[in-house]
Design a protein around this motif. Structure first.
Motif, PDB file in Angstrom:
ATOM      1  N   THR A 215       8.359   7.309  -0.159  1.00  0.00           N
ATOM      2  CA  THR A 215       7.941   8.291   0.841  1.00  0.00           C
ATOM      3  C   THR A 215       6.931   9.234   0.199  1.00  0.00           C
ATOM      4  O   THR A 215       7.170   9.731  -0.908  1.00  0.00           O
ATOM      5  CB  THR A 215       9.136   9.113   1.346  1.00  0.00           C
ATOM      6  OG1 THR A 215      10.135   8.228   1.861  1.00  0.00           O
ATOM      7  CG2 THR A 215       8.714  10.097   2.423  1.00  0.00           C
ATOM      8  N   GLN A 216       5.799   9.472   0.856  1.00  0.00           N
ATOM      9  CA  GLN A 216       4.865  10.492   0.366  1.00  0.00           C
ATOM     10  C   GLN A 216       5.226  11.813   1.042  1.00  0.00           C
ATOM     11  O   GLN A 216       5.029  12.003   2.243  1.00  0.00           O
ATOM     12  CB  GLN A 216       3.400  10.122   0.635  1.00  0.00           C
ATOM     13  CG  GLN A 216       2.453  11.077  -0.087  1.00  0.00           C
ATOM     14  CD  GLN A 216       1.013  10.615  -0.188  1.00  0.00           C
ATOM     15  OE1 GLN A 216       0.196  11.277  -0.830  1.00  0.00           O
ATOM     16  NE2 GLN A 216       0.675   9.491   0.422  1.00  0.00           N
ATOM     17  N   LEU A 217       5.802  12.720   0.244  1.00  0.00           N
ATOM     18  CA  LEU A 217       6.315  13.985   0.775  1.00  0.00           C
ATOM     19  C   LEU A 217       5.197  14.987   1.045  1.00  0.00           C
ATOM     20  O   LEU A 217       5.251  15.758   2.012  1.00  0.00           O
ATOM     21  CB  LEU A 217       7.318  14.598  -0.218  1.00  0.00           C
ATOM     22  CG  LEU A 217       8.505  13.712  -0.625  1.00  0.00           C
ATOM     23  CD1 LEU A 217       9.310  14.402  -1.717  1.00  0.00           C
ATOM     24  CD2 LEU A 217       9.383  13.412   0.583  1.00  0.00           C
TER      25      LEU A 217
ATOM     26  N   THR B 299       0.854  -1.192   0.000  1.00  0.00           N
ATOM     27  CA  THR B 299       0.000   0.000   0.000  1.00  0.00           C
ATOM     28  C   THR B 299       0.885   1.236   0.000  1.00  0.00           C
ATOM     29  O   THR B 299       2.046   1.185   0.428  1.00  0.00           O
ATOM     30  CB  THR B 299      -0.898   0.018   1.243  1.00  0.00           C
ATOM     31  OG1 THR B 299      -0.071  -0.147   2.405  1.00  0.00           O
ATOM     32  CG2 THR B 299      -1.926  -1.091   1.198  1.00  0.00           C
ATOM     33  N   MET B 300       0.364   2.344  -0.456  1.00  0.00           N
ATOM     34  CA  MET B 300       1.159   3.562  -0.489  1.00  0.00           C
ATOM     35  C   MET B 300       1.213   4.213   0.896  1.00  0.00           C
ATOM     36  O   MET B 300       0.195   4.271   1.601  1.00  0.00           O
ATOM     37  CB  MET B 300       0.575   4.554  -1.501  1.00  0.00           C
ATOM     38  CG  MET B 300       0.795   4.137  -2.955  1.00  0.00           C
ATOM     39  SD  MET B 300       2.544   3.888  -3.369  1.00  0.00           S
ATOM     40  CE  MET B 300       2.681   2.091  -3.287  1.00  0.00           C
ATOM     41  N   PRO B 301       2.387   4.709   1.300  1.00  0.00           N
ATOM     42  CA  PRO B 301       2.490   5.340   2.621  1.00  0.00           C
ATOM     43  C   PRO B 301       1.710   6.655   2.670  1.00  0.00           C
ATOM     44  O   PRO B 301       1.530   7.319   1.649  1.00  0.00           O
ATOM     45  CB  PRO B 301       3.993   5.600   2.762  1.00  0.00           C
ATOM     46  CG  PRO B 301       4.499   5.709   1.358  1.00  0.00           C
ATOM     47  CD  PRO B 301       3.663   4.752   0.552  1.00  0.00           C
ATOM     48  N   LYS B 302       1.263   7.004   3.872  1.00  0.00           N
ATOM     49  CA  LYS B 302       0.595   8.285   4.057  1.00  0.00           C
ATOM     50  C   LYS B 302       1.623   9.408   4.022  1.00  0.00           C
ATOM     51  O   LYS B 302       2.830   9.164   4.069  1.00  0.00           O
ATOM     52  CB  LYS B 302      -0.155   8.286   5.390  1.00  0.00           C
ATOM     53  CG  LYS B 302      -1.300   7.273   5.433  1.00  0.00           C
ATOM     54  CD  LYS B 302      -1.957   7.232   6.794  1.00  0.00           C
ATOM     55  CE  LYS B 302      -3.086   6.203   6.820  1.00  0.00           C
ATOM     56  NZ  LYS B 302      -3.695   6.073   8.164  1.00  0.00           N
ATOM     57  N   VAL B 303       1.141  10.645   3.962  1.00  0.00           N
ATOM     58  CA  VAL B 303       2.050  11.798   3.914  1.00  0.00           C
ATOM     59  C   VAL B 303       2.962  11.791   5.140  1.00  0.00           C
ATOM     60  O   VAL B 303       2.503  11.616   6.275  1.00  0.00           O
ATOM     61  CB  VAL B 303       1.257  13.120   3.841  1.00  0.00           C
ATOM     62  CG1 VAL B 303       2.205  14.324   3.924  1.00  0.00           C
ATOM     63  CG2 VAL B 303       0.446  13.181   2.554  1.00  0.00           C
ATOM     64  N   GLY B 304       4.265  11.945   4.899  1.00  0.00           N
ATOM     65  CA  GLY B 304       5.241  11.970   5.984  1.00  0.00           C
ATOM     66  C   GLY B 304       5.730  10.600   6.411  1.00  0.00           C
ATOM     67  O   GLY B 304       6.540  10.489   7.334  1.00  0.00           O
ATOM     68  N   LEU B 305       5.244   9.551   5.731  1.00  0.00           N
ATOM     69  CA  LEU B 305       5.663   8.187   6.076  1.00  0.00           C
ATOM     70  C   LEU B 305       6.404   7.538   4.908  1.00  0.00           C
ATOM     71  O   LEU B 305       6.284   7.950   3.755  1.00  0.00           O
ATOM     72  CB  LEU B 305       4.458   7.333   6.462  1.00  0.00           C
ATOM     73  CG  LEU B 305       3.652   7.769   7.693  1.00  0.00           C
ATOM     74  CD1 LEU B 305       2.564   6.749   7.988  1.00  0.00           C
ATOM     75  CD2 LEU B 305       4.555   7.935   8.901  1.00  0.00           C
TER      76      LEU B 305
END
Length: 762
Positions: A481-483, A455-461
């Motif tokens: 990383t979702q910036l 799954t795609m990481p949340k913002v900041g993860l």
């Protein structure tokens, strides 16, 4: 072409005449590589360690068998031989005609002469190919144009790093001792003499590979192109240039001393900087493939044709061949670099091939990090996709320099020192060669959800994710990383930068995703700071709270460190407490020096990639290209945690993984400790059990923390159980090995979690 050893195409060439009715002139007397020094014998044992787990008929033989196969040899210096039965030589013209006849049988159209005068991509990803016969519309094009490859690439903006080299071979008149033989002599390759030699009718043919200073490049073709009309022409021969090799051949095969030379042939063969061809789809344009840079075209021809056609038909490579990926080169591959490496590689044809080999011609390239000048005199640098990256660092009293060996050598002690540094204090490593991409836009999340099994990481993860092929093989491992909302940073290994980028770009184009993909590899430097004191050192340089509670594992933040804005991710491939700092390349040296100064009290120092490799193995971390690649699926590799089969998105390979899971695994990655002496595994070694080959290692190293050798390896499911005893072959000897519970050393996040749990108990 005439003297090279056959290889993967033997089966094709054996049946080609029967299938097409065209004679191919295939002689199969076998081939023997001659070892006349102890290092050569070790090299052959090293090769056989890798050969045994492949279905390759190859044998290490003693002097008696060598002489039996080639009775005309002077045996004074012969210590051993590497014998490949069924190998031999073939007439290249007849082979070409047979392949063409076979192609026509199955519907191929061949136009000759048909020079390509222009290439135009169409909006739907196809090509218009202009020729004197008219324009041919093609779904894809394969550049298989030999020493015209560079010119064809230039038509669409590529500067393929290929260059013609003058290669000479000598043909003798009838030699009475050869004529008297009852069967054909095998092809021999005298590695110390740097030549091959074989029977040609009743005489002999031999071809040398000159040293760097004597060999000749046709570099004018790189500058000005191949002369118009060039086809079967030859270069002027130069016997003086190869006389050293002629004399060595005469010493090894004394009948040559009295043989009359009737022909000296000098023609072009194509080289790449590392001697390996460029095979596969090319990054940067759609549906453009290459099959170029073959120094030994006949040896590879059929295998390459099958590899490419299978890939084109199925949408994925049939097996892993990343060392021949055309995308291993980039803009840093300049003409001076190409020429320097081609000279080196031609001379390196027959040098001893050691583990962890380094070749120094043409280095450094323009691709150096901001730390190169600061570190170059303090360490042994390794070459990674054009970059210079420290392997290990020197201290006063160390035996410095490049000392290749099949056993532990001068880096063994320093690497142990660096592992201790990271485990007990704090170390800094230059990780700038990582491939780095930014993917953003309206469909960025949708595209990445399709490409990756996690799954795609949340913002900041941040997380570790894998791109799979339609068959469920592991095409790539990427840190994501979702910036910011819809903006992702993707990090991959240095050797797979453009390999991975091409796969991403192709899916984005084929699926018409609205995304913007940017390669930021060269503009962003990366520092890894790891060890129990890493937080204490970095905290001195920033007002950002770096505590466990405020900056958790696999979190990313934009921070000011030593007055420089950068991105910090709490992650370390050593498995210890650590951060990766992503900083604009021009500011990298400033940040590095501030960290080194701030860490003096904490015992800070540098460490290199050799220590990181040992530490990651102790922690049980898998590596792409070793434990996982296009030959393995993620379930047998033990990557289940990162594969989200239940996520809603239909990611590439999802259906195949469900099928693999339902069928059950037949092999599994096992974690092994070895009882060795002065040698350690490194990967690709054969694993034995009760006298039979049962698997192969994927990577290995010495564990300085537990004082033993360890390795990952694939074993049949019934043998991949803790406590199972097997043997790992190293340099011709089988060492006892045991399957153990992984990891040998717990990661820092796991240790911290267990400590907190222990404290919370009443």
């Amino acid at each position: 072409l005439e003297g090279g050893e056959g290889g993967g195409d033997i089966k094709l060439y054996e049946q080609l005449e029967a299938e097409t009715g065209q004679a191919v002139g295939f002689h199969q007397p076998g081939s023997v590589r001659i070892a006349s020094t102890p290092a050569r014998v070790d090299e052959m044992k090293y090769q056989m360690t890798r050969t045994h787990w492949h279905p390759t008929p190859q044998f290490l033989i003693g002097p008696k068998k060598v002489h039996e196969l080639f009775p005309l040899l002077n045996m004074d210096k012969v210590l051993a031989g590497l014998y490949t039965p069924g190998d031999g030589h073939i007439d290249p013209y007849s082979l070409t005609m047979a392949l063409a006849a076979g192609a026509r049988m199955y519907g191929a159209q061949i136009y000759s002469s048909a020079p390509v005068t222009g290439l135009s991509p169409t909006l739907d990803g196809r090509w218009d190919v202009q020729t004197p016969h008219g324009t041919i519309q093609a779904n894809r094009i394969v550049n298989a144009t030999g020493f015209w490859a560079r010119e064809l690439g230039q038509m669409i903006g590529f500067e393929h790093p290929t260059i013609p080299v003058h290669h000479q071979y000598v043909v003798t008149a009838t030699v009475p001792e050869v004529k008297a033989l009852k069967k054909e002599l095998p092809v021999i390759r005298d590695l110390e003499g740097s030549y091959y030699l074989r029977q040609e009718r009743d005489g002999l043919l031999f071809g040398p590979y000159e040293r760097e200073e004597k060999m000749v490049l046709q570099d004018s073709w790189v500058r000005d192109g191949v002369p118009p009309g060039f086809g079967k022409e030859l270069f002027e021969s130069d016997l003086d240039r190869i006389m050293d090799h002629v004399e060595m051949a005469m010493e090894m095969v004394p009948v040559l001393k009295h043989a009359d030379i009737i022909n000296i042939v000098s023609g072009p063969i194509t080289y790449t900087p590392d001697l390996l061809p460029m095979i596969g789809p090319h990054q940067g344009v759609r549906n453009y493939w290459t099959a170029i840079g073959f120094g030994y075209g006949v040896i590879h021809a059929g295998g390459v044709g099958k590899f490419l056609s299978d890939w084109i038909m199925s949408g994925e490579p049939p097996y892993d061949l990343i060392e021949c990926d055309p995308n291993r080169y980039g803009k840093w591959t300049t003409v001076p670099f190409l020429c320097a490496k081609a000279r080196e590689s031609y001379g390196f044809n027959n040098v001893v091939g050691y583990p962890k080999e380094e070749r120094f011609a043409g280095r450094p390239t323009s691709r150096v990090s901001a730390l190169y000048d600061l570190l170059k005199d303090k360490c042994s640098m390794g070459f990674h996709a054009g970059w210079e990256q420290p392997h290990y660092f020197y201290k006063p009293g160390d035996d410095v320099g490049y000392r290749p060996s099949f056993t532990r050598t001068n880096w063994f002690g320093p690497v142990g020192r660096e592992c201790k540094l990271v485990m007990e204090k704090v170390g800094v490593i230059d990780l700038s060669p990582f491939g780095k991409f930014i993917v953003k836009g309206k469909d960025s999340h949708k595209l990445l959800d399709r490409l990756f099994a996690n799954t795609m990481p949340k913002v900041g993860l941040t997380n570790i994710s894998h791109m799979l092929t339609p068959r469920g093989r592991v095409y790539a491992e990427v840190t994501i990383t979702q910036l910011a909302p819809g903006e992702f940073m993707l990090i991959t290994g240095s050797g797979s930068e453009l390999h991975d980028l091409r796969w991403i770009e192709r899916e984005a184009a084929d699926g018409s995703y609205e995304v913007d993909i940017t390669n930021i590899t060269d503009s962003i430097g990366v520092l890894g700071v790891a060890g129990p004191n890493s937080r204490k050192v970095l905290q001195k340089l920033t007002s950002e709270d770096l505590s466990d509670a405020a900056f958790k594992f696999l979190h990313c933040k934009s921070i000011q460190l030593a007055g420089v804005h950068l991105r910090a991710i709490r992650i370390s491939y050593t498995g210890e407490l650590g951060w990766e700092l992503y900083v604009d390349m021009p500011k990298m040296a400033e940040v590095y020096q501030a960290i080194m100064e701030a860490g003096q009290e904490e015992g800070i120092d540098n460490f290199g990639t050799y220590a990181m490799a040992s530490l990651r193995l102790e922690k049980g971390f898998r590596g792409w290209g070793a434990e996982m690649n296009c030959d393995t699926n993620p379930l047998e590799a033990g990557l289940d945690y990162f594969i989200k089969l239940n996520k809603p998105a239909d990611f590439i390979g999802k259906k195949a993984l469900h099928e693999i899971k339902a069928q059950g695994l037949v092999r599994k990655l096992a974690y092994l400790t070895l009882d060795t002496d002065n040698i350690d595994p490194e990967g690709n070694e054969t694993i034995w059990h009760e006298g039979k080959v049962v698997g192969n290692t994927t990577s290995g190293a010495y564990s300085y923390s537990t004082q033993q050798s360890l390795a990952f390896g694939y074993l049949p499911i019934q043998l991949a159980t803790v406590g199972q005893k097997v043997e790992v072959e190293l340099l011709g000897r089988k060492y006892p090995a045991t399957v153990v519970q992984e990891p040998l050393v717990l990661t820092e996040p796991t240790r911290t979690r267990l400590q907190k749990k222990a404290k919370s108990r009443p």
